[in-house]
Enzyme design. Structure first.
Site, PDB file in Angstrom:
ATOM      1  N   ASN A   9       0.869  -1.182   0.000  1.00 27.85           N
ATOM      2  CA  ASN A   9       0.000   0.000   0.000  1.00 27.85           C
ATOM      3  C   ASN A   9       0.902   1.227   0.000  1.00 27.85           C
ATOM      4  OD1 ASN A   9      -1.846   2.018   0.378  1.00 27.85           O
ATOM      5  ND2 ASN A   9      -2.275   1.547   2.528  1.00 27.85           N
ATOM      6  N   LYS A  11       0.109   4.254  -0.262  1.00 26.43           N
ATOM      7  CA  LYS A  11      -0.535   5.461   0.287  1.00 26.43           C
ATOM      8  C   LYS A  11      -0.281   6.643  -0.665  1.00 26.43           C
ATOM      9  CE  LYS A  11       0.300   3.600   4.840  1.00 26.43           C
ATOM     10  NZ  LYS A  11      -0.052   3.741   6.234  1.00 26.43           N
ATOM     11  N   HIS A  94      -9.652   1.380   4.865  1.00 31.96           N
ATOM     12  CA  HIS A  94      -8.363   1.574   5.544  1.00 31.96           C
ATOM     13  C   HIS A  94      -8.591   2.529   6.727  1.00 31.96           C
ATOM     14  CE1 HIS A  94      -4.230   2.749   6.345  1.00 31.96           C
ATOM     15  NE2 HIS A  94      -3.855   1.670   5.671  1.00 31.96           N
ATOM     16  N   GLU A  96      -7.003   4.942   7.760  1.00 30.07           N
ATOM     17  CA  GLU A  96      -6.794   6.361   7.450  1.00 30.07           C
ATOM     18  C   GLU A  96      -8.032   6.961   6.786  1.00 30.07           C
ATOM     19  OE1 GLU A  96      -3.101   5.737   5.377  1.00 30.07           O
ATOM     20  OE2 GLU A  96      -2.141   5.221   7.276  1.00 30.07           O
ATOM     21  N   GLU A 165      -5.721  -4.781  10.622  1.00 26.18           N
ATOM     22  CA  GLU A 165      -4.707  -3.743  10.772  1.00 26.18           C
ATOM     23  C   GLU A 165      -4.958  -2.971  12.067  1.00 26.18           C
ATOM     24  OE1 GLU A 165      -2.753  -2.731   6.813  1.00 26.18           O
ATOM     25  OE2 GLU A 165      -4.341  -1.300   7.105  1.00 26.18           O
ATOM     26  N   GLY A 171       2.154   2.355  10.564  1.00 29.98           N
ATOM     27  CA  GLY A 171       3.110   3.443  10.369  1.00 29.98           C
ATOM     28  C   GLY A 171       3.815   3.874  11.643  1.00 29.98           C
ATOM     29  N   SER A 209       3.040  -2.145  10.284  1.00 29.78           N
ATOM     30  CA  SER A 209       4.496  -2.197  10.461  1.00 29.78           C
ATOM     31  C   SER A 209       5.077  -3.582  10.183  1.00 29.78           C
ATOM     32  CB  SER A 209       4.888  -1.689  11.848  1.00 29.78           C
ATOM     33  OG  SER A 209       4.486  -0.347  12.011  1.00 29.78           O
TER      34      SER A 209
HETATM   35  C1  PEP Z   1      -0.944   0.220   5.829  1.00 22.96           C
HETATM   36  O1  PEP Z   1      -0.910   1.368   5.409  1.00 22.96           O
HETATM   37  O2  PEP Z   1      -1.890  -0.502   5.504  1.00 22.96           O
HETATM   38  C2  PEP Z   1       0.153  -0.255   6.672  1.00 22.96           C
HETATM   39  C3  PEP Z   1       0.066  -1.446   7.178  1.00 22.96           C
HETATM   40  O3  PEP Z   1       1.192   0.616   6.867  1.00 22.96           O
HETATM   41  P1  PEP Z   1       2.603   0.270   7.576  1.00 22.96           P
HETATM   42  O4  PEP Z   1       3.065  -1.066   7.045  1.00 22.96           O
HETATM   43  O5  PEP Z   1       3.509   1.383   7.193  1.00 22.96           O
HETATM   44  O6  PEP Z   1       2.342   0.191   9.048  1.00 22.96           O
END
Ligand code: PEP
Length: 246
Positions: A9, A11, A94, A96, A165, A171, A209
């Site tokens: 992803n 972003k 997501h 976000e 998630e 992040g 992460s």
């Molecule tokens: C994500 O944006 O779905 C995500 C898991 O980000 P990160 O791996 O940077 O935590």
């Protein structure tokens, strides 16, 4: 055995030159992976990435899709439009988008429905915030988020992908332990099994992460069928290491 899925992803990152460099490096190293691989790119770059990925094993994904079919929804991108660009998966819900765009469980469920209706597999994200985890509400929250998608999609739910998630892990560099992730995945698996006789084919991804160092231990859990990868998907060598771990 079902193939794992590793989905990057990006972003809101990238530009024409950086995308080309990244995808060329991924394609040069990916070979014939044992897992499915996808990259979820900003919509402005779908055409560019479609052309760079043409004929390769890496599939194209979108980061969102409209809950509406077409019409006066300025700024929205419909599932049919995504399909024009060969999009195979679309992330929906997501954290976000839930957090910054106020997307409700019901809106996310409709987005999943629109994607499925156009032959695009929605990657439905669910996850609790830190406050919710500390209040012991993790299971309640993720089950509520998934229940809305199950309600709206009926037996088609066996065609979705789910990404657990935890919001506190996205992040932040804080990863759920393999056991924490597996516990939630087992809950989601049971909920999906109760909803569909074909739930076994639904891929349950972990995201938050995941990186080159921790991917193998997360991916070895029985109910973790892949990863949704943010930051680490922006570096070809890290993304390729995660693909190799799967
Ligand atoms: C994500 O944006 O779905 C995500 C898991 O980000 P990160 O791996 O940077 O935590």
């Amino acid at each position: 055995m079902k193939k794992k899925l590793i989905a990057g992803n990006w972003k809101m990152n990238g530009n024409l030159a950086a995308n080309e460099q990244l995808l060329k490096a991924v394609l040069a190293g990916v070979g014939q992976p044992a897992c499915r691989v996808a990259v979820s790119v900003p919509s402005a770059y779908l055409a560019q990435c479609q052309s760079l990925l043409a004929g390769s094993v890496v599939e194209l994904a979108a980061q969102d899709v409209s809950a509406y079919e077409s019409g006066a929804y300025t700024g929205e991108i419909s599932a049919l439009m995504l399909r024009d660009f060969g999009v195979r998966y679309a992330i929906v819900g997501h954290s976000e988008r839930r957090q910054y765009h106020g997307e409700s469980d019901e809106a996310v469920a409709l987005k999943a429905q629109r994607a499925l209706g156009c032959g695009i597999t929605p990657i439905v994200c669910v996850g609790e915030t830190l406050v919710e985890r500390e209040a012991g509400q993790t299971v309640e929250v993720v089950k509520r988020q998934l229940a809305a998608v199950i309600r709206a999609n009926g037996h088609c739910v066996s065609e979705i992908v789910v990404a657990y998630e935890p919001v506190w892990a996205i992040g932040t560099g804080k990863t759920a332990t393999p056991e924490q992730a597996q516990d939630v995945h087992a809950v989601l698996r049971a909920q999906l099994k109760a909803a569909s006789p074909n739930a076994d084919r639904i891929a349950l991804l972990y995201g938050g992460s995941m990186n080159a160092a921790n991917a193998a231990s997360l991916l070895s859990q029985p109910d973790i069928d892949g990863g949704l990868i943010g930051g680490a998907a922006l570096k070809a060598v890290d993304f390729l290491t995660i693909i190799a771990a799967a």
